[in-house]
Design a protein around this motif. Structure first.
Motif, PDB file in Angstrom:
ATOM      1  N   THR B   7       5.082  23.851 -15.306  1.00  0.00           N
ATOM      2  CA  THR B   7       5.295  22.306 -15.216  1.00  0.00           C
ATOM      3  C   THR B   7       6.586  21.894 -15.080  1.00  0.00           C
ATOM      4  OG1 THR B   7       5.470  22.197 -17.342  1.00  0.00           O
ATOM      5  CG2 THR B   7       3.081  21.729 -16.397  1.00  0.00           C
ATOM      6  N   LEU B   8       7.489  22.699 -15.374  1.00  0.00           N
ATOM      7  CA  LEU B   8       9.081  22.395 -15.046  1.00  0.00           C
ATOM      8  C   LEU B   8       9.356  22.229 -13.871  1.00  0.00           C
ATOM      9  CD1 LEU B   8      10.566  25.301 -17.456  1.00  0.00           C
ATOM     10  CD2 LEU B   8      10.299  23.011 -18.095  1.00  0.00           C
ATOM     11  N   ASP B   9       8.705  22.906 -12.862  1.00  0.00           N
ATOM     12  CA  ASP B   9       9.179  22.607 -11.376  1.00  0.00           C
ATOM     13  C   ASP B   9       8.560  21.557 -10.905  1.00  0.00           C
ATOM     14  OD1 ASP B   9      10.757  24.835 -11.624  1.00  0.00           O
ATOM     15  OD2 ASP B   9       9.296  26.063 -10.888  1.00  0.00           O
ATOM     16  N   GLN B  10       7.555  20.884 -11.381  1.00  0.00           N
ATOM     17  CA  GLN B  10       6.787  19.876 -10.952  1.00  0.00           C
ATOM     18  C   GLN B  10       6.776  18.536 -11.574  1.00  0.00           C
ATOM     19  OE1 GLN B  10       3.146  21.513 -11.611  1.00  0.00           O
ATOM     20  NE2 GLN B  10       3.549  23.622 -10.798  1.00  0.00           N
ATOM     21  N   PRO B  11       7.625  17.684 -11.061  1.00  0.00           N
ATOM     22  CA  PRO B  11       7.668  16.425 -11.758  1.00  0.00           C
ATOM     23  C   PRO B  11       6.524  15.652 -11.296  1.00  0.00           C
ATOM     24  CG  PRO B  11       9.314  16.590  -9.800  1.00  0.00           C
ATOM     25  CD  PRO B  11       8.782  18.053  -9.978  1.00  0.00           C
ATOM     26  N   LYS B  12       5.493  15.599 -12.172  1.00  0.00           N
ATOM     27  CA  LYS B  12       4.125  15.146 -11.971  1.00  0.00           C
ATOM     28  C   LYS B  12       4.385  13.339 -11.908  1.00  0.00           C
ATOM     29  CE  LYS B  12       0.347  17.460 -11.799  1.00  0.00           C
ATOM     30  NZ  LYS B  12      -0.981  17.065 -11.306  1.00  0.00           N
ATOM     31  N   ASP B  13       5.608  13.047 -12.146  1.00  0.00           N
ATOM     32  CA  ASP B  13       5.610  11.534 -11.883  1.00  0.00           C
ATOM     33  C   ASP B  13       5.624  11.108 -10.478  1.00  0.00           C
ATOM     34  OD1 ASP B  13       5.642   9.569 -13.518  1.00  0.00           O
ATOM     35  OD2 ASP B  13       7.771   9.260 -13.856  1.00  0.00           O
ATOM     36  N   ILE B  14       5.465   9.791 -10.662  1.00  0.00           N
ATOM     37  CA  ILE B  14       5.522   9.138  -9.204  1.00  0.00           C
ATOM     38  C   ILE B  14       6.542   8.647  -8.661  1.00  0.00           C
ATOM     39  CG2 ILE B  14       3.054   8.579  -9.207  1.00  0.00           C
ATOM     40  CD1 ILE B  14       3.536   6.021 -10.286  1.00  0.00           C
ATOM     41  N   SER B  15       6.806   8.438  -7.287  1.00  0.00           N
ATOM     42  CA  SER B  15       8.180   7.978  -6.757  1.00  0.00           C
ATOM     43  C   SER B  15       8.512   6.743  -7.480  1.00  0.00           C
ATOM     44  CB  SER B  15       8.039   7.764  -5.557  1.00  0.00           C
ATOM     45  OG  SER B  15       7.452   6.746  -5.042  1.00  0.00           O
ATOM     46  N   ALA B  16       9.990   6.392  -7.409  1.00  0.00           N
ATOM     47  CA  ALA B  16      10.714   5.293  -7.894  1.00  0.00           C
ATOM     48  C   ALA B  16      10.371   3.879  -7.016  1.00  0.00           C
ATOM     49  CB  ALA B  16      11.861   5.202  -8.102  1.00  0.00           C
ATOM     50  N   TYR B  17       9.405   3.949  -5.962  1.00  0.00           N
ATOM     51  CA  TYR B  17       9.313   2.875  -5.232  1.00  0.00           C
ATOM     52  C   TYR B  17       8.180   1.787  -5.612  1.00  0.00           C
ATOM     53  CZ  TYR B  17       7.709  -0.308  -1.451  1.00  0.00           C
ATOM     54  OH  TYR B  17       7.605  -1.294  -0.742  1.00  0.00           O
ATOM     55  N   ARG B  18       8.354   0.555  -5.902  1.00  0.00           N
ATOM     56  CA  ARG B  18       7.310  -0.341  -6.458  1.00  0.00           C
ATOM     57  C   ARG B  18       7.353  -1.548  -5.637  1.00  0.00           C
ATOM     58  NH1 ARG B  18       6.897   3.334  -8.732  1.00  0.00           N
ATOM     59  NH2 ARG B  18       6.858   3.801 -10.952  1.00  0.00           N
ATOM     60  N   ASP B  19       6.041  -1.833  -5.091  1.00  0.00           N
ATOM     61  CA  ASP B  19       5.741  -2.776  -4.309  1.00  0.00           C
ATOM     62  C   ASP B  19       6.103  -4.100  -4.865  1.00  0.00           C
ATOM     63  OD1 ASP B  19       4.778  -4.679  -2.492  1.00  0.00           O
ATOM     64  OD2 ASP B  19       2.727  -4.256  -2.885  1.00  0.00           O
ATOM     65  N   GLN B  20       7.146  -5.038  -4.408  1.00  0.00           N
ATOM     66  CA  GLN B  20       7.568  -6.188  -4.888  1.00  0.00           C
ATOM     67  C   GLN B  20       6.772  -7.271  -4.966  1.00  0.00           C
ATOM     68  OE1 GLN B  20      10.491  -6.045  -6.499  1.00  0.00           O
ATOM     69  NE2 GLN B  20      10.516  -3.946  -6.153  1.00  0.00           N
ATOM     70  N   ARG B  21       5.520  -7.213  -4.065  1.00  0.00           N
ATOM     71  CA  ARG B  21       4.592  -8.212  -3.962  1.00  0.00           C
ATOM     72  C   ARG B  21       3.346  -7.856  -4.780  1.00  0.00           C
ATOM     73  NH1 ARG B  21       5.152 -10.766   2.076  1.00  0.00           N
ATOM     74  NH2 ARG B  21       7.230 -10.237   2.264  1.00  0.00           N
ATOM     75  N   TYR B  22       3.178  -6.847  -5.582  1.00  0.00           N
ATOM     76  CA  TYR B  22       2.355  -6.462  -6.210  1.00  0.00           C
ATOM     77  C   TYR B  22       1.725  -7.679  -7.130  1.00  0.00           C
ATOM     78  CZ  TYR B  22      -1.001  -4.233  -9.153  1.00  0.00           C
ATOM     79  OH  TYR B  22      -2.037  -3.538  -9.862  1.00  0.00           O
TER      80      TYR B  22
END
Lengths: 809, 189
Positions: B7-22
């Motif tokens: 798990t050290l090598d795999q940032p399971k987290d999602i990318s930082a992009y957020r849809d502004q019109r959500y």
């Protein structure tokens, strides 16, 4: 109001849970990182460790230094964070087998400072191993065994006790009335351990070593090797594809004869010999094999996969390739597999670490071995260990990182695959088609196509022509018809795919028909509801059995497909809009389902992707059922398509879906059973607010559900069994006819009967189906043996089935 | 539970992009992104077709549907799409292995999407296409050449220039005007 309330409640539970969750402390996190990364060449945590490793130092010594510092660092905290450290080290032993010697050295060093620590690690690992075995994680459990054995080299365990440990594996393998695959696993584990500990054992405990070797030899003599042919990728090659276990045993024997001198296990403990020699050693307890139950699925047997010979790579590098039978080849393959296993979720780091491994071993052409291992995994039977798309993208990644050397190795690989295509099993050929088409779509479909001209004159059922044709077809789907045609040489016309357009065939002279088609067209344009079509299709002289006019139904489907032909989305929305029509008609009789599929085929004959996706959609919408699809595909009218890949893709997809549905029900039953059984214990935890009555109600509901689910499962399994039997009977019959056919009229060329490429191909497809559904079919194998393989069956097909059955024994 | 060092090598987290019109709270969006089976796929050629997307993304698992991104005004593909799978695992597999490979010889990029909502298939740029096509500086024939803003600007430039020339040229004899035109055309080639 209630909605907001609910939300609030949710908020509360969430925050509660968050507060309640055991937070990993910063220290622990640091420990994880420091220990987890110690085996890496460039230590990323140099700050924490306060070691700045200068680049000039060789890898070996930098890891040695890392280890030294880490030991120092950990010794201070050993008491305070004992459990965490043990957990982390155990995790590294299980999941980082490619660093086994790094961690055994670490445990050795810590054990030398703190005697109890070593004992506790060993205890933990033994418990973990048992746990892994009951969870059927065989690979990981084997990693633990290797780790424990290697602890004998780093002064943690006595050689004597390790010998006993291995002997207990052997005696587990000799238990009576156990499946051979289980016993194989234990023997394989012992053999995999020996390269690490063999020398130590021979020196310190020679008697045990003798016993082990003798027992393994005896075991192999008694072993059934029926499965080997079925698992071989090629029916004939210039390189042997032996049984893996047997081959491994021969290697180990040879290694022993050489007094265990191999040249690539990095033995870091050698740098600390003085410290480790003084340490007190523990005794490793014997291994107790978990009880065998009938639902356990052990790893399938393996065959050795070799792609390259020394001559293949001599033109690219002056470094010699370790011989196909040398232990080095096995160990390298094992190590490469470990790196892939570790990085299976990240193609980029996987490629990076593979290249780092290649750099660590400059005296061997590791590139060739990397590709050999990757393709060996892709082609492993019955199943590849990872999803195909991972291997595909891993290959791309490797080429990206090494654009100077690796493309030429890949070209060599493709050449070998093409050269051997005629004798490759269809299931493997399909996988290669999928990979190569994906690969080419990343390289503008450029390839030295003219090199493959020779297959154009071969039989239509020859592997190489099928390979080429299907690659072109899949490239067409990934790109476009125009692009792939443009990329191909002009004399490839013979195997050009058809233009993938809808075929709308109506006899222009049949005015009544044309008129009906126009009526339907108009109704579609007017967006008439599904019921209107039902009324329109009602037949005047409709019998109870066939209340709708079957030909008109075909026409209706044809017009619909034509009008929706533009994209998949158009098709889907048409299917959903007229789902009621389709479903009502198809529910009335199987004949309508048959008609529907026939019409679908005649419209989209030249677009196999459309056929696949629409059949799949119809199955999901439950307009047609699995048995109708299977009956359609194996009807005599479709035999001409049996040298195409799409048909078997549709077949296997449909069968696979059925199995998956059954698995879901099985899982539900398991959960419900657990719920019903644990009712007593559960009650205590549940909130007191809940009334006794409500609980009883719930329990009753669960019991009822369980009953229903069980009935459902039984129904489904019976259906599945029947389906497989019917279909296998039909297939066996087709193969028999192909085998008996002595005329040249069917395209089987000069060779007739069983030698014909057609017969061989169909037989291979038969094996494909068996292997693709191995888990299900092995469950029903006795009933299949009885019902399908009656006296009339072709003996060579029966032979395949017998080989298949031995996969479980 | 032992620690899994992989798990050290795999940032399971999602990318930082957020849809502004959500449409929804920030937390809803986070939950949606972490549970969704839908991917946004970008940098497609305008000429890539739906069936190609099915074929490529079908390699990672069963695709429920593909929604092609369209130009808001012209209703033609404008270089992105949504791919919805039946399971999160399949979507993850596609994200890990298909993102950053090529389709129609373009490196496509995938990212998690909170789930398709009607209306999201349309480009949000002023000109109907994607916003990013308005900031792009390079010439990209598969995405309509230069970005619309540059294209518009240069169109205006040539038009003004033509007008200006016309007024100047009005005073020159017809013959010389013709030769001037030739000169003008060739000098710009």
């Amino acid at each position: 109001m209630s909605r907001r309330r609910q939300n609030d409640d949710e908020d509360e539970t969430q925050t509660k849970r968050r507060r309640g969750a055991p937070l990993i402390s910063d220290v622990e996190k640091k420990l994880q990182e420091v220990i987890g990364k110690v085996g890496e060449k460039v230590c990323t945590n140099s700050r924490t460790l306060e070691t700045k490793i200068s680049k000039s130092q060789s890898t070996g010594s930098s890891i040695t230094m890392n280890l030294e510092k880490l030991t120092e660092f950990l010794t201070d905290d050993l008491d305070k964070y004992r459990t965490s450290i043990i957990d982390i080290v155990a995790g590294c032993a299980i999941y980082l087998p490619n660093r086994v010697t790094v961690y055994t050295t670490l445990v050795g060093l810590l054990n030398a400072k703190n005697f109890n620590f070593g004992g506790e690690v060993v205890e933990k690992l033994i418990a973990e191993q048992q746990d892994l075995l009951t969870k059927q994680k065989y690979q990981e459990a084997q990693n633990v065994a290797i780790f424990l054995c290697d602890l004998g080299n780093s002064g943690v365990l006595t050689a004597q006790s390790i010998g006993e440990y291995l002997e207990s594996f052997i005696s587990a393998a000799f238990e009576e009335n156990m499946p051979q695959v289980r016993n194989d696993y234990y023997i394989q584990t012992v053999l995999r351990c020996l390269p690490w500990i063999g020398k130590e054992l021979t020196e310190k405990s020679p008697e045990q070593m003798e016993n082990i070797v003798e027992a393994v030899g005896k075991y192999l003599e008694l072993r059934n090797k029926n499965h080997v042919t079925l698992l071989q990728v090629w029916s004939s090659t210039d390189q042997e594809q032996e049984d893996y276990l047997e081959s491994l045993s021969a290697q180990i024997e040879q290694l022993r004869a050489l007094n265990w001198t191999e040249n690539h296990i990095p033995r870091y403990y050698k740098d600390f010999e003085a410290i480790l020699a003084d340490a007190l050693q523990h005794n490793l307890p014997s291994f107790a094999s978990p009880d065998h139950t009938s639902d356990m699925i052990y790893p399938y047997p393996l065959v050795v996969f070799r792609l390259f010979q020394d001559s293949d790579c001599s033109s690219f590098s002056d470094k010699p390739l370790p011989g196909g039978h040398s232990i080095d080849r096995f160990l390298f393959e094992g190590e490469i597999s470990w790196i892939i296993e570790k990085n299976q979720f990240n193609r980029k780091s996987c490629a990076r670490e593979l290249l780092a491994f290649a750099e660590e071993n400059p005296s061997v052409p590791i590139g060739f071995l990397i590709f050999e291992t990757i393709f060996g995994q892709m082609l492993r039977l019955p199943h590849a260990p990872y999803p195909a798309i991972f291997h595909c993208s891993l290959v791309l990644e490797l080429l990206k990182l090494k654009p100077d050397d690796y493309p030429s190795i890949l070209v060599q690989t493709v050449e070998v695959i093409y050269r051997r295509a005629d004798s490759m099993q269809p299931i493997c050929l399909d996988r290669m088609v999928d990979w190569f088409s994906f690969h080419l779509s990343n390289f503008q479909y450029r390839y030295t196509w003219p090199d493959w001209k020779d297959c154009l004159t071969k039989d239509a059922y020859s592997g190489s022509q099928i390979f080429l044709r299907e690659v072109i077809e899949k490239c067409r789907r990934l790109g476009s018809y125009e692009k792939i045609i443009a990329a191909l040489p002009s004399d490839f016309v013979k195997i050009h795919p058809c233009s993938p357009d809808v075929r709308y065939l109506i006899d222009e002279e049949d005015t009544a028909l044309v008129q009906r088609a126009e009526t339907f067209t108009q109704m579609f344009q007017e967006r008439q509801p599904a019921e209107a079509f039902l009324n329109e299709l009602k037949s005047a002289e409709g019998s109870e059995e066939l209340p709708y006019n079957i030909n008109e139904f075909g026409l209706f489907v044809m017009v619909m497909l034509k009008m929706a032909s533009k994209t998949f989305s158009h098709n889907f929305s048409a299917l959903f809009r007229y789902q009621a029509t389709l479903k009502t008609v198809c529910d009335a009789s199987e004949q309508y389902q048959e008609k529907l599929l026939e019409t679908l085929f005649s419209c989209w004959k030249s677009n196999q992707q459309m056929l696949m996706i629409l059949t799949d959609k119809l199955l999901k919408m439950q307009v047609i059922d699995c048995s109708a699809v299977v009956a359609w595909l194996f009807d005599e009218k479709m035999w001409a398509e049996h040298n195409r890949q799409w048909l078997f893709e549709v077949l296997n997809q449909a069968l696979e879906k059925l199995t998956r549905q059954i698995n879901v029900v099985e899982k539900d039953i398991k959960e419900l059973t657990e719920r019903v059984e644990n009712k007593g214990t559960d009650d205590v935890k549940e909130e007191e607010m809940e009334a006794e009555e409500e609980k009883n109600e719930k329990l009753k509901q669960d019991v009822d559900d369980l009953e229903n689910h069980k009935e459902k499962l039984e129904r489904m399994v019976t259906f599945q069994k029947g389906l497989f039997n019917d279909f296998l009977i039909a297939f066996v019959e087709e193969i028999k006819i192909a085998g008996a056919n002595t005329s040249e009229m069917d395209g089987s060329g000069d060779t007739a009967g069983r030698q014909s490429p057609k017969f061989q191909w169909l037989k291979g497809r038969f094996c494909h189906v068996l292997l693709a559904h191995a888990e299900t079919l092995l469950k029903h194998s006795s009933s299949i043996a009885e019902e399908v393989f009656t006296e009339g069956a072709d003996p060579s097909v029966t032979e395949c089935f017998n080989q298949f059955q031995s996969l479980r024994f | 539970m032992v620690f899994d060092p992989r798990t050290l090598d795999q940032p399971k987290d999602i990318s930082a992009y957020r849809d502004q019109r959500y449409q929804g709270s920030v937390r809803d969006q986070e939950v949606a992104l972490r549970t969704s089976c839908t991917l946004y796929v970008g940098n497609l050629s305008y000429y890539t077709k739906e069936d190609q997307v099915y074929e490529l993304f079908g390699r990672a698992g069963d695709v429920r549907r593909v929604i092609m991104g369209l130009d808001r005004f012209k209703k033609t593909p404008c270089g992105f799409c949504f791919v919805e799978y039946y399971t999160r695992e399949d979507a993850e597999l596609a994200l890990q292995n298909i993102s950053n490979t090529r389709m129609d010889d373009r490196v496509i990029r995938a990212d998690w999407d909170a789930g398709f909502v009607e209306g999201r298939q349309y480009g949000r740029g002023k000109h109907g296409g994607q916003v990013r096509d308005e900031y792009r500086k390079d010439y990209d024939p598969e995405r309509g050449g230069y970005n619309r803003a540059i294209a518009q600007k240069s169109k205006n430039y040539w038009e003004n220039r033509r007008r200006r020339h016309a007024s100047v040229l009005g005073q020159i004899s017809i013959q010389s005007r013709q030769s001037h035109c030739f000169y003008y055309i060739f000098s710009k080639l």
